[in-house]
Design a protein around this motif. Structure first.
Motif, PDB file in Angstrom:
ATOM      1  N   ASN A 150       0.551  -1.354   0.022  1.00 51.35           N
ATOM      2  CA  ASN A 150       0.087  -0.398   0.207  1.00 51.35           C
ATOM      3  C   ASN A 150       0.681   1.664   0.061  1.00 51.35           C
ATOM      4  N   VAL A 151       1.644   1.468  -1.011  1.00 48.38           N
ATOM      5  CA  VAL A 151       2.345   2.559  -1.023  1.00 48.38           C
ATOM      6  C   VAL A 151       2.074   2.920  -2.513  1.00 48.38           C
ATOM      7  N   VAL A 152       2.745   4.080  -2.873  1.00 45.72           N
ATOM      8  CA  VAL A 152       3.378   4.499  -4.515  1.00 45.72           C
ATOM      9  C   VAL A 152       4.545   4.590  -4.355  1.00 45.72           C
ATOM     10  N   ILE A 153       5.234   4.268  -5.394  1.00 46.93           N
ATOM     11  CA  ILE A 153       6.242   3.837  -5.765  1.00 46.93           C
ATOM     12  C   ILE A 153       6.625   4.619  -7.813  1.00 46.93           C
ATOM     13  N   LEU A 154       7.077   5.827  -7.485  1.00 51.12           N
ATOM     14  CA  LEU A 154       7.732   6.384  -8.377  1.00 51.12           C
ATOM     15  C   LEU A 154       8.741   6.034  -9.522  1.00 51.12           C
ATOM     16  N   ASN A 155       8.870   5.669 -10.603  1.00 47.08           N
ATOM     17  CA  ASN A 155       9.868   5.204 -10.978  1.00 47.08           C
ATOM     18  C   ASN A 155      10.698   6.132 -12.278  1.00 47.08           C
ATOM     19  N   GLN A 156      11.905   7.178 -11.319  1.00 43.77           N
ATOM     20  CA  GLN A 156      12.354   7.842 -12.421  1.00 43.77           C
ATOM     21  C   GLN A 156      12.861   7.491 -13.680  1.00 43.77           C
ATOM     22  N   ASN A 157      13.661   6.484 -13.739  1.00 44.76           N
ATOM     23  CA  ASN A 157      14.425   5.640 -14.403  1.00 44.76           C
ATOM     24  C   ASN A 157      13.894   4.488 -14.787  1.00 44.76           C
ATOM     25  N   LYS A 158      13.082   5.265 -16.306  1.00 39.31           N
ATOM     26  CA  LYS A 158      12.638   4.493 -17.122  1.00 39.31           C
ATOM     27  C   LYS A 158      13.347   3.372 -18.021  1.00 39.31           C
ATOM     28  N   ASP A 159      14.179   3.608 -17.922  1.00 40.65           N
ATOM     29  CA  ASP A 159      14.878   2.405 -18.192  1.00 40.65           C
ATOM     30  C   ASP A 159      14.688   1.031 -17.746  1.00 40.65           C
ATOM     31  N   LEU A 160      14.654   1.277 -16.263  1.00 37.80           N
ATOM     32  CA  LEU A 160      14.665   0.357 -15.627  1.00 37.80           C
ATOM     33  C   LEU A 160      13.127  -0.491 -15.762  1.00 37.80           C
ATOM     34  N   ALA A 161      12.592  -0.291 -16.353  1.00 39.09           N
ATOM     35  CA  ALA A 161      10.504  -0.804 -16.572  1.00 39.09           C
ATOM     36  C   ALA A 161      10.678  -2.260 -17.104  1.00 39.09           C
TER      37      ALA A 161
ATOM     38  N   ILE B 128      19.872  -1.069  -7.244  1.00 40.53           N
ATOM     39  CA  ILE B 128      18.851   0.312  -7.843  1.00 40.53           C
ATOM     40  C   ILE B 128      18.551   1.119  -6.845  1.00 40.53           C
ATOM     41  N   ASP B 129      18.727   2.206  -6.861  1.00 42.10           N
ATOM     42  CA  ASP B 129      18.495   2.817  -5.677  1.00 42.10           C
ATOM     43  C   ASP B 129      17.127   4.058  -5.939  1.00 42.10           C
ATOM     44  N   PHE B 130      17.103   4.311  -4.443  1.00 38.14           N
ATOM     45  CA  PHE B 130      15.339   4.805  -3.866  1.00 38.14           C
ATOM     46  C   PHE B 130      15.748   5.969  -2.995  1.00 38.14           C
ATOM     47  N   LYS B 131      14.982   7.000  -2.974  1.00 35.27           N
ATOM     48  CA  LYS B 131      14.174   7.642  -2.208  1.00 35.27           C
ATOM     49  C   LYS B 131      13.452   8.024  -1.481  1.00 35.27           C
ATOM     50  N   ILE B 132      12.879   8.555   0.289  1.00 35.55           N
ATOM     51  CA  ILE B 132      11.685   7.857   0.060  1.00 35.55           C
ATOM     52  C   ILE B 132      10.744   9.290   0.069  1.00 35.55           C
ATOM     53  N   THR B 133      10.348   9.714   0.480  1.00 35.39           N
ATOM     54  CA  THR B 133       9.666  11.255   0.158  1.00 35.39           C
ATOM     55  C   THR B 133       9.535  12.038   1.150  1.00 35.39           C
ATOM     56  N   SER B 134       9.112  13.403   1.975  1.00 38.40           N
ATOM     57  CA  SER B 134       8.629  13.581   3.030  1.00 38.40           C
ATOM     58  C   SER B 134       7.443  13.551   2.989  1.00 38.40           C
ATOM     59  N   THR B 135       6.367  12.604   1.845  1.00 38.60           N
ATOM     60  CA  THR B 135       4.680  12.409   1.763  1.00 38.60           C
ATOM     61  C   THR B 135       4.681  10.912   1.773  1.00 38.60           C
ATOM     62  N   GLY B 136       5.887  10.438   2.104  1.00 35.90           N
ATOM     63  CA  GLY B 136       5.709   9.007   2.297  1.00 35.90           C
ATOM     64  C   GLY B 136       5.633   7.805   0.687  1.00 35.90           C
ATOM     65  N   ASP B 137       5.777   8.789  -0.324  1.00 33.21           N
ATOM     66  CA  ASP B 137       5.739   8.340  -1.994  1.00 33.21           C
ATOM     67  C   ASP B 137       7.394   7.327  -1.949  1.00 33.21           C
ATOM     68  N   ILE B 138       7.546   6.904  -2.471  1.00 28.54           N
ATOM     69  CA  ILE B 138       8.868   6.502  -3.125  1.00 28.54           C
ATOM     70  C   ILE B 138       9.317   6.382  -4.579  1.00 28.54           C
ATOM     71  N   GLU B 139      10.804   7.230  -4.658  1.00 27.33           N
ATOM     72  CA  GLU B 139      11.400   7.842  -5.957  1.00 27.33           C
ATOM     73  C   GLU B 139      12.558   6.880  -6.407  1.00 27.33           C
ATOM     74  N   ILE B 140      11.811   5.924  -7.511  1.00 29.71           N
ATOM     75  CA  ILE B 140      13.487   4.724  -8.294  1.00 29.71           C
ATOM     76  C   ILE B 140      14.182   6.424  -8.962  1.00 29.71           C
ATOM     77  N   LYS B 141      15.141   6.446  -8.445  1.00 33.52           N
ATOM     78  CA  LYS B 141      16.244   7.476  -9.228  1.00 33.52           C
ATOM     79  C   LYS B 141      17.249   6.768 -10.131  1.00 33.52           C
TER      80      LYS B 141
END
Length: 373
Positions: free
Chosen positions: A323-334, A360-373
């Motif tokens: 139950n999380v939101v994951i934002l994949n910023q690394n489109k080459d990974l998809a 695979i690097d990641f960051k958890i934002t202040s809103t709790g979302d997960i960003e894949i770098k």
């Protein structure tokens, strides 16, 4: 008294395991609550009559002994039970039945035949009744169990919905057992009728252990593909956002056909145990492949197993499971494919494993979302 404590004591009273001390606590609570005006909690006379039916049915069930009836026990039980069930109805009206707009996003819900929505608490204990007061079934912890109720002669549907991050088990009136995965719903009759096909409707993912009945085929309806069985064990995954709808057969036999097409035994795809049938939503074709079935059913034990799966699909499954939101910023990974096994780890531990094993690097934002770098 908190609601959970009240429900626990009421259940003990109804099944006869309550102690004298606990009964005194209930009676004291009853007197305190009955001193208020309960009429304001009833919508109309129909509501009142419904509660009366529930009361007397429970009184009869709890006071008959063989063919003889002890009227002193009957009247005593009636007096206490009426009060307790009125209090229970107060909780029912004010804590369980909600408008859809009021339901929390992370709640397991049961939509009743009248369109009202009831929250199902995990590991709770609730008796389900229809509007006439007939008992349909009971929640037993993490499982909702329907009985094969007498007197129901029309198809009445309920819909159980499980949010992201949770799973739940449902036992239908014919004995069929359905395990619902995160982000899924199952629409089903409260009772399957004689001489009619057993139709249920799945959105998302469910594992079904279907009770055998050669006279009444069991049909799982999804948005794009229908599954027809007599008695078997299989997993169906039909999330709207996925490119395919998949059926993995563990035991028995099933037939698959496009949902928009009328069932024709001459025009179906037969699936054997150990095979997966997939309906491609783009070209509307059904293909079959031999698979390791445990990879597709591991979610029932809380595991996530990925084999040669694209990162895009892995992200979807992680979002549903945790139950999380994951934002994949690394489109080459998809489109890249990976193998991974995860047990009862937290999402942070899963992400760290992906980083350690695949970079695979990641960051958890202040809103709790997960960003894949």
């Amino acid at each position: 008294m908190h609601e959970k404590e009240f429900r626990k004591l009421l259940d003990k009273y109804l099944d006869g395991t309550i102690s004298e001390n606990e009964k005194m606590i209930l009676q004291k609570f009853e007197k305190e609550q009955i001193s208020e005006n309960y009429n304001q909690h009833f919508k109309n006379e129909t509501d009142k009559n419904s509660v009366k039916n529930i009361v007397w049915k429970n009184v009869r069930l709890n006071t008959f002994s063989g063919s003889r009836l002890d009227w002193r026990v009957f009247t005593s039980a009636a007096a206490i039970l009426v009060g307790l069930l009125m209090v229970g109805y107060f909780y029912y009206q004010n804590n369980n039945i909600l408008h859809k707009s009021e339901v929390p996003q992370n709640a397991i819900t049961l939509e009743l035949e009248d369109g009202s929505t009831r929250i199902i608490e995990e590991n709770g204990s609730v008796i389900l009744t229809d509007k006439e007061g007939s008992v349909l079934g009971q929640q037993k912890g993490h499982e909702l169990v329907y009985s094969n109720s007498e007197g129901i002669e029309e198809l009445v549907y309920n819909t159980l919905t499980v949010p992201f991050g949770k799973t739940f088990v449902l036992r239908l009136s014919d004995g069929t057992k359905a395990y619902l995965n995160a982000g899924s719903s199952l629409k089903y009759p409260v009772k399957f009728l004689k001489g009619q096909e057993r139709n249920v409707y799945v959105i998302g993912e469910a594992f079904l252990d279907v009770a055998k009945d050669s006279l009444r085929p069991f049909i799982v309806n999804t948005d794009k593909m229908n599954v027809r069985v007599l008695g078997t064990k299989f997993n169906v995954s039909a999330y709207p956002e996925d490119e395919t709808s998949d059926v993995v057969l563990v035991e028995g036999a099933v037939s698959l056909h496009e949902a928009e097409e009328k069932y024709d035994p001459k025009n179906v795809v037969l699936l054997k145990p150990g095979f997966k049938g997939s309906f491609n939503k783009n070209n509307k074709s059904i293909t079959t492949d031999k698979v390791i079935t445990s990879l597709y059913t591991s979610w029932m034990g809380g595991e996530l197993i990925f084999r040669n799966m694209s990162f895009g699909n892995i992200v979807k499954k992680l979002e549903r499971h945790y139950n999380v939101v994951i934002l994949n910023q690394n489109k080459d990974l998809a489109s890249k494919k990976f193998n991974a096994n995860f047990g009862n780890q937290t999402i942070e531990e899963v992400l760290q494993e992906l980083k350690d094993n695949y970079g695979i690097d990641f960051k958890i934002t202040s809103t709790g979302d997960i960003e894949i770098k």
